[in-house]
Design a protein around this motif. Structure first.
Motif, mmCIF file in Angstrom:
data_model
loop_
_atom_site.group_PDB
_atom_site.id
_atom_site.type_symbol
_atom_site.label_atom_id
_atom_site.label_comp_id
_atom_site.label_asym_id
_atom_site.label_seq_id
_atom_site.Cartn_x
_atom_site.Cartn_y
_atom_site.Cartn_z
ATOM 1 N N ILE A 280 0.833 -1.200 0.000
ATOM 2 C CA ILE A 280 0.000 0.000 0.000
ATOM 3 C C ILE A 280 0.874 1.260 0.000
ATOM 4 N N GLY A 281 1.891 1.276 0.876
ATOM 5 C CA GLY A 281 2.772 2.438 0.921
ATOM 6 C C GLY A 281 3.513 2.656 -0.384
ATOM 7 N N LEU A 282 4.015 1.578 -0.963
ATOM 8 C CA LEU A 282 4.728 1.685 -2.232
ATOM 9 C C LEU A 282 3.805 2.176 -3.341
ATOM 10 N N GLY A 283 2.586 1.630 -3.390
ATOM 11 C CA GLY A 283 1.649 2.064 -4.419
ATOM 12 C C GLY A 283 1.280 3.530 -4.294
ATOM 13 N N VAL A 284 1.030 3.985 -3.062
ATOM 14 C CA VAL A 284 0.677 5.390 -2.846
ATOM 15 C C VAL A 284 1.805 6.307 -3.283
ATOM 16 N N MET A 285 3.038 5.973 -2.931
ATOM 17 C CA MET A 285 4.170 6.829 -3.279
ATOM 18 C C MET A 285 4.458 6.812 -4.781
ATOM 19 N N MET A 286 4.190 5.695 -5.456
ATOM 20 C CA MET A 286 4.367 5.683 -6.907
ATOM 21 C C MET A 286 3.305 6.556 -7.592
ATOM 22 N N ALA A 329 8.055 3.866 -12.571
ATOM 23 C CA ALA A 329 7.024 4.138 -11.564
ATOM 24 C C ALA A 329 5.796 3.263 -11.794
ATOM 25 N N LEU A 330 5.389 3.114 -13.052
ATOM 26 C CA LEU A 330 4.237 2.256 -13.350
ATOM 27 C C LEU A 330 4.541 0.791 -13.030
ATOM 28 N N THR A 331 5.776 0.375 -13.267
ATOM 29 C CA THR A 331 6.151 -1.007 -12.951
ATOM 30 C C THR A 331 6.041 -1.270 -11.457
ATOM 31 N N TRP A 332 6.588 -0.372 -10.651
ATOM 32 C CA TRP A 332 6.514 -0.555 -9.201
ATOM 33 C C TRP A 332 5.083 -0.418 -8.688
ATOM 34 N N LEU A 333 4.278 0.405 -9.338
ATOM 35 C CA LEU A 333 2.871 0.487 -8.959
ATOM 36 C C LEU A 333 2.172 -0.835 -9.239
ATOM 37 N N THR A 334 2.487 -1.457 -10.357
ATOM 38 C CA THR A 334 1.922 -2.773 -10.676
ATOM 39 C C THR A 334 2.353 -3.819 -9.648
ATOM 40 N N ILE A 335 3.634 -3.802 -9.283
ATOM 41 C CA ILE A 335 4.130 -4.743 -8.277
ATOM 42 C C ILE A 335 3.440 -4.511 -6.936
ATOM 43 N N ALA A 336 3.220 -3.256 -6.580
ATOM 44 C CA ALA A 336 2.553 -2.949 -5.314
ATOM 45 C C ALA A 336 1.134 -3.499 -5.290
ATOM 46 N N VAL A 337 0.414 -3.343 -6.397
ATOM 47 C CA VAL A 337 -0.946 -3.882 -6.467
ATOM 48 C C VAL A 337 -0.931 -5.399 -6.323
ATOM 49 N N ILE A 338 0.027 -6.061 -6.976
ATOM 50 C CA ILE A 338 0.137 -7.525 -6.877
ATOM 51 C C ILE A 338 0.429 -7.943 -5.435
ATOM 52 N N ILE A 339 1.301 -7.196 -4.753
ATOM 53 C CA ILE A 339 1.626 -7.521 -3.361
ATOM 54 C C ILE A 339 0.383 -7.424 -2.477
ATOM 55 N N VAL A 340 -0.392 -6.364 -2.646
ATOM 56 C CA VAL A 340 -1.592 -6.175 -1.816
ATOM 57 C C VAL A 340 -2.611 -7.277 -2.103
ATOM 58 N N LEU A 345 -5.269 -12.455 -0.600
ATOM 59 C CA LEU A 345 -5.659 -13.818 -0.944
ATOM 60 C C LEU A 345 -5.117 -14.851 0.047
ATOM 61 N N TYR A 346 -4.019 -14.549 0.707
ATOM 62 C CA TYR A 346 -3.475 -15.466 1.701
ATOM 63 C C TYR A 346 -4.051 -15.211 3.097
ATOM 64 N N GLY A 347 -4.989 -14.272 3.210
ATOM 65 C CA GLY A 347 -5.550 -13.914 4.497
ATOM 66 C C GLY A 347 -6.793 -14.704 4.853
ATOM 67 N N PRO A 348 -7.383 -14.391 6.028
ATOM 68 C CA PRO A 348 -8.543 -15.146 6.510
ATOM 69 C C PRO A 348 -9.879 -14.606 6.030
ATOM 70 N N GLY A 349 -9.877 -13.645 5.148
ATOM 71 C CA GLY A 349 -11.139 -13.062 4.691
ATOM 72 C C GLY A 349 -12.028 -14.077 3.982
ATOM 73 N N ARG A 350 -13.341 -13.798 4.014
ATOM 74 C CA ARG A 350 -14.295 -14.732 3.399
ATOM 75 C C ARG A 350 -14.049 -14.839 1.894
ATOM 76 N N GLY A 351 -13.833 -13.708 1.241
ATOM 77 C CA GLY A 351 -13.561 -13.750 -0.195
ATOM 78 C C GLY A 351 -12.294 -14.493 -0.523
ATOM 79 N N ALA A 352 -11.242 -14.260 0.306
ATOM 80 C CA ALA A 352 -9.979 -14.960 0.061
ATOM 81 C C ALA A 352 -10.134 -16.459 0.241
ATOM 82 N N ARG A 353 -10.870 -16.864 1.292
ATOM 83 C CA ARG A 353 -11.082 -18.297 1.505
ATOM 84 C C ARG A 353 -11.867 -18.914 0.353
ATOM 85 N N ALA A 354 -12.861 -18.183 -0.151
ATOM 86 C CA ALA A 354 -13.656 -18.704 -1.265
ATOM 87 C C ALA A 354 -12.795 -18.881 -2.509
ATOM 88 N N ILE A 355 -11.913 -17.913 -2.788
ATOM 89 C CA ILE A 355 -11.047 -18.011 -3.966
ATOM 90 C C ILE A 355 -10.072 -19.168 -3.812
#
Length: 452
Positions: A280-286, A329-340, A345-355
């Motif tokens: 999130i921090g990386l994406g915002v700064m990019m 800058a666009l490359t790092w923004l893309t990487i930041a989105v992928i990281i988030v 997806l690896y978290g305990p959220g209902r959507g993540a568990r469903a996926i």
């Protein structure tokens, strides 16, 4: 009975070495231990937050430092940066107009018309013709301008011009370094807050064609006029100071940013939360960096006088010079989105568990169907099933390493690596499911039975 000293109790079994803890004492002990754990986690959270905040703040500077380092030190990269300017219509029109004006300005049309007056008078021309010979000055200048413009346009739009332009810029690469330190001279120079490019080889080609066409006087262009403005700004001195600092930092600043981010994620009580905070921090700064480039572009265009440089040419030059920085800058923004997204997806959220469950069902179904199609994973599939976390980490790490070793990655290259990683993980999931699927027992007739 007193517990032995070698017991496996998770807390102290005795209050004074002889008597066990009472229920109240054990509750108090657990409360104190929980409070200590909370304080420890808070300290880790504060430390990780500071590290990640520092990494996010330094990230745009790291991107700019890497861009400055590669653009300055790599002559091939600099040549690739400025090469498109040779075929840009706005830049070509600027060069054509500048050269045409300078050629025509070296021809004294009034002197030509005065000489024409004398020639007409000596040859007995009617007085009315002699008196109105100066009216030909405008027509002569228009004809001369048109002829010179045609010659210059032929040179600038020829197939040889991009090669001449690229070679001139590659030879001038060392001078670009001097521009950033405000020293030296060469094809590229910094003068009065202006960066100019010497186009002497182009002028020589124009002079030769004009001489061949009969315009010998028009082909005499002074050496001082063999330059065109690339950049002009009142803030060039400050920009030189900033770029000098970034050039010193070079690639060390990006490495420091990555190290700070990695240390912050490791220190965070929840590595997943720390990784998402990093993204999130990386994406915002990019985004801030991209907005800053857009604002700088508008400020620069507003500061350039039309007499110095046409607005469309100034925009083309600015966009070309910073395009690799914008791509980074666009490359790092893309990487930041992928990281988030990956952290979610690896978290305990209902959507993540469903996926995750949907992906597991899909790969499991394909893997269970594989033996029926003659695909046997055997022991390798069972090993993959037992070591899913290890294999997933290896695949993700390989993708990150590929991006790190990629020469100037772009958003499209990041997307390509992401697709390869996802497909590889899906294929490993299918093989793992196939390795744990038991073959169906055969009937006496040699055909699979219906028994489960």
């Amino acid at each position: 009975m007193v517990a032995s000293a070698g017991g496996g109790s998770s807390g102290p079994a005795h209050s004074d070495g002889e008597h066990p803890l009472s229920g109240g004492e054990r509750a108090e002990y657990e409360q104190l231990r929980s409070a200590a754990a909370v304080r420890h986690d808070r300290l880790r959270t504060v430390g990780a937050s500071l590290l990640l905040l520092l990494a996010a703040v330094l990230a745009p500077l790291g991107v700019v430092a890497a861009w400055a380092d590669t653009t300055i030190s790599d002559s091939d990269r600099y040549g690739d940066t400025v090469a498109p300017l040779a075929t840009d219509p706005a830049v070509q029109n600027m060069v054509i107009d500048r050269l045409t004006d300078r050629v025509v300005s070296n021809v004294n049309v009034d002197q030509v018309t005065t000489s024409l007056d004398g020639v007409l008078a000596r040859n007995g021309a009617p007085p009315v013709v002699v008196d109105h010979a100066d009216a030909l000055a405008g027509a002569l200048k228009t004809a001369l301008t048109s002829a010179v413009h045609q010659v210059v346009q032929g040179v600038v739009t020829s197939d040889q011009f991009p090669l001449v332009w690229e070679n001139a810029n590659r030879r001038a690469h060392a001078a670009v370094v001097k521009v950033l330190t405000d020293e030296g001279s060469g094809a590229v120079q910094a003068k009065d807050n202006t960066i100019v490019l010497d186009i002497g080889p182009v002028v020589d080609s124009v002079q030769k064609r004009l001489a061949d066409a009969g315009f010998e006087k028009a082909g005499k262009i002074p050496d001082v006029d063999r330059q065109i403005v690339l950049l002009r700004t009142e803030k060039l001195t400050k920009a030189q100071d900033a770029l000098r600092l970034l050039d010193v930092l070079g690639l060390w600043l990006p490495v420091a940013v990555v190290a700070l981010a990695a240390l912050g994620v490791w220190l965070a009580p929840s590595h997943r939360a720390g990784l998402m905070a990093t993204g999130i921090g990386l994406g915002v700064m990019m985004v801030v960096l991209l907005v800053g480039l857009a604002v700088m572009r508008q400020t620069y265009l507003d500061s350039v006088s039309p007499d110095t440089q046409p607005r469309d040419a100034a925009a083309a030059i600015y966009d070309t010079l910073v395009r690799f920085l914008r791509d980074s800058a666009l490359t790092w923004l893309t990487i930041a989105v992928i990281i988030v997204v990956a952290g979610y997806l690896y978290g305990p959220g209902r959507g993540a568990r469903a996926i995750r469950s949907g992906a597991a069902r899909a790969t499991g179904a394909v893997g269970r169907a594989a033996p029926r199609m003659g695909v046997r994973a055997g022991g390798a599939g069972r090993w993959l099933d037992r070591h899913r976390r290890l294999t997933s980490g290896i695949v993700i790490g390989a993708g990150a390493l590929a991006l790190a070793l990629w020469n100037s990655p772009t958003p499209s290259s990041v997307a390509l690596v992401l697709v390869v990683v996802v497909v590889t993980m899906a294929a490993l999931g299918v093989l793992a499911a196939a390795g744990t699927t038991q073959p169906e027992p055969a009937s006496p007739a040699g055909k699979p039975s219906d028994a489960p």
